[in-house]
Enzyme design. Structure first.
Site, PDB file in Angstrom:
ATOM      1  N   ASP A   1      59.111  39.775 -45.384  1.00 21.06           N
ATOM      2  CA  ASP A   1      60.532  39.820 -45.759  1.00 21.06           C
ATOM      3  C   ASP A   1      61.100  38.499 -46.233  1.00 21.06           C
ATOM      4  OD1 ASP A   1      60.559  38.328 -43.475  1.00 21.06           O
ATOM      5  OD2 ASP A   1      61.737  39.720 -42.268  1.00 21.06           O
TER       6      ASP A   1
ATOM      7  N   GLU B   1      53.230  44.916 -43.871  1.00 15.14           N
ATOM      8  CA  GLU B   1      54.375  44.919 -42.928  1.00 15.14           C
ATOM      9  C   GLU B   1      55.618  45.525 -43.607  1.00 15.14           C
ATOM     10  OE1 GLU B   1      56.785  41.572 -41.096  1.00 15.14           O
ATOM     11  OE2 GLU B   1      55.141  41.624 -39.678  1.00 15.14           O
TER      12      GLU B   1
ATOM     13  N   GLU C   1      66.576  38.510 -44.820  1.00 12.33           N
ATOM     14  CA  GLU C   1      65.295  39.234 -44.711  1.00 12.33           C
ATOM     15  C   GLU C   1      65.420  40.747 -44.802  1.00 12.33           C
ATOM     16  OE1 GLU C   1      66.236  36.715 -42.761  1.00 12.33           O
ATOM     17  OE2 GLU C   1      64.732  35.161 -43.132  1.00 12.33           O
TER      18      GLU C   1
ATOM     19  N   HIS D   1      65.660  29.106 -35.246  1.00 11.47           N
ATOM     20  CA  HIS D   1      65.873  28.420 -36.531  1.00 11.47           C
ATOM     21  C   HIS D   1      66.468  29.308 -37.619  1.00 11.47           C
ATOM     22  CE1 HIS D   1      62.398  30.552 -38.111  1.00 11.47           C
ATOM     23  NE2 HIS D   1      61.748  30.226 -37.031  1.00 11.47           N
TER      24      HIS D   1
ATOM     25  N   ARG E   1      68.456  31.414 -40.367  1.00 13.77           N
ATOM     26  CA  ARG E   1      69.615  31.066 -41.191  1.00 13.77           C
ATOM     27  C   ARG E   1      70.932  31.534 -40.594  1.00 13.77           C
ATOM     28  NH1 ARG E   1      66.555  30.049 -45.593  1.00 13.77           N
ATOM     29  NH2 ARG E   1      67.559  28.862 -47.241  1.00 13.77           N
TER      30      ARG E   1
ATOM     31  N   HIS F   1      61.437  23.794 -35.710  1.00 11.67           N
ATOM     32  CA  HIS F   1      61.194  24.048 -37.140  1.00 11.67           C
ATOM     33  C   HIS F   1      61.485  22.780 -37.954  1.00 11.67           C
ATOM     34  CE1 HIS F   1      61.929  25.902 -41.098  1.00 11.67           C
ATOM     35  NE2 HIS F   1      61.434  27.039 -40.645  1.00 11.67           N
TER      36      HIS F   1
END
Ligand code: UD1
Ligand code: UDP
Length: 384
Positions: free
Chosen positions: A97, A119, A133, A210, A212, A243
């Protein structure tokens, strides 16, 4: 006939989940397998390529500091034009994604090349969570010819959207294939700090955050809750591999950097990460992949998000979605530290996501779809 397949990926999780498939593709005499990385991630991608010993045939090297979604999409799209024009593959494989996933599927469509989506079919049913995503995965689905759904739930989501049943294969998730490679019983860490941790007398909490949509206030809430847990529970030891994103690092290091029982690390190599999770007390995360990995290790997972596109382990009881409110994160975290009954209820090894044979099923499905075999792979059934 030899089928030319190009696998395109760009970030850490895509690489981890594509690695076992690429290794399996390389062993197939019916396929010519090539790898193209966009390098939407750089160091975090290279860590995985090194671990699985994969040398890409093409590296678009697109990553920029604090890149925007439009920059990733356009750089990947333009970079892939050259690759697809010169290689003319029969099939492009994408994973998951990310923005690389969507851009690669779009680029393949522009070049009239078939797309296989590994996936496929996960849905949160909320346009903004996870962002971007949920929409990346849906858009990729629209462009896809072969949908490799990890679970029967994911297949159902696709059927409801009108995807034809013949194009969907339930394969299990390749992350479980990857864990067969990384998780070892008597694993010794290369990072000596991880060997020194007392996993018996300390309650080790592994944290990653982490995403967004968690930048800013939600991540600050999470850090405040973790800080209170660390200060109030001296038998707790928090390990947080942070990250590479500077936006995330600024917040996390400034808020948690000074605490004696919080270890902030650079991103760990995936074998180190998987074995750390296997030894820890519990996991708190906003990652998608960890929600699939940790249930098989028998550790509770608290998900620092409001919704999840991975409901299977939530229903199995090992994963709980708790959001990002400071008070809730603190209360849910401390509940698992103090209440053995609650902890034991969640600390069961369940594996709704795979049996380690996903790559094999994907390969069988490709052969079947391209008339290289008459045998359709048997659907993965979780049994949970
Ligand atoms: C990306 C994916 C997300 C996936 C996540 C996995 C998109 C929009 N987001 O999010 O779906 O869950 O990867 O980790 O596709 N950076 C480095 N070195 C690295 C990696 C990142 O310095 O190896 C820094 C760069 O400044 C970069 C920033 O992190 O601009 C953000 O990277 P990006 O790929 O845009 O977003 P992620 O949050 O990593
Ligand atoms: N991971 C890793 N090193 C770390 C943190 C995570 O190798 O320091 C692995 C983790 O085990 C999982 C994947 O990276 O396989 C998850 O990636 P990420 O959280 O970046 O993305 P998401 O799962 O949210 O898409």
């Amino acid at each position: 006939m030899t089928l030319k397949i190009i696998s395109v990926f760009g970030t850490r999780p895509e690489a981890i989940k594509m690695a076992p498939l690429i290794k399996a593709l390389e062993r197939e005499k019916d396929f010519e397998s090539k790898v193209c990385v966009t390098a939407q991630h750089r160091e975090m991608l290279d860590q995985v390529l090194r671990l699985f010993n994969i040398t890409p045939h093409y590296d678009l090297n697109i990553m920029k500091e604090k890149q925007t979604l439009s920059e990733i999409t356009t750089s990947a799209l333009i970079g892939l034009e050259r690759v697809f024009n010169s290689e003319k593959p029969d099939l492009v494989l994408v994973h998951g994604d990310t923005t690389t996933t969507f851009a690669a599927a779009l680029a393949a469509f522009y070049h009239k090349i078939k797309v296989g989506h590994v996936e496929a079919g996960l849905r949160s049913f909320n346009k903004w969570f996870p962002y971007p995503e949920e929409i990346n995965r849906k858009l990729t689905g629209v462009l896809t010819d072969l949908h490799f759904a990890p679970t029967s739930r994911a297949k159902l989501n696709l059927l409801k959207e009108g995807v034809s049943e013949e194009s969907i294969f339930v394969t299990g998730n390749t992350v479980i294939d990857a864990m067969a490679y990384t998780v070892k019983k008597d694993y010794v860490f290369r990072d000596e700090r991880l060997n020194q941790i007392d996993y018996h007398d300390k309650k080790v909490i592994v944290v990653t955050a982490h995403r967004r949509e968690n930048w800013g206030k939600p991540l600050e809430n999470i850090c405040n809750a973790l800080k209170r847990i660390a200060q109030n529970y001296k038998d707790v030891y928090i390990v947080y591999p942070v990250h590479k994103n500077p936006v995330v690092r600024e917040t996390v290091f400034s808020m948690l950097g000074e605490l004696g029982n919080v270890l902030l690390l650079d991103p760990l190599d995936t074998d180190e990460m998987h074995n750390l999770m296997a030894k820890c007390h519990m996991v708190m995360t906003d990652s998608g992949g960890l929600q699939e990995e940790v249930p098989s290790l028998g550790k509770p997972v608290l998900v620092l998000r409001d919704v999840t596109e991975r409901p299977e382990a939530v229903e199995a009881g090992t994963v709980k979605v708790i959001g990002t409110e400071q008070e809730v994160v603190y209360n849910e975290g401390t509940l698992l530290l103090e209440n053995k009954e609650e902890y034991d209820k969640m600390a069961n090894a369940v594996n709704p996501y795979g049996d380690g044979k996903a790559s094999l099923r994907i390969i069988q499905a490709i052969k079947y779809a391209f008339n290289l075999s008459d045998t359709k792979p048997e659907e993965y059934k979780s049994g949970v």
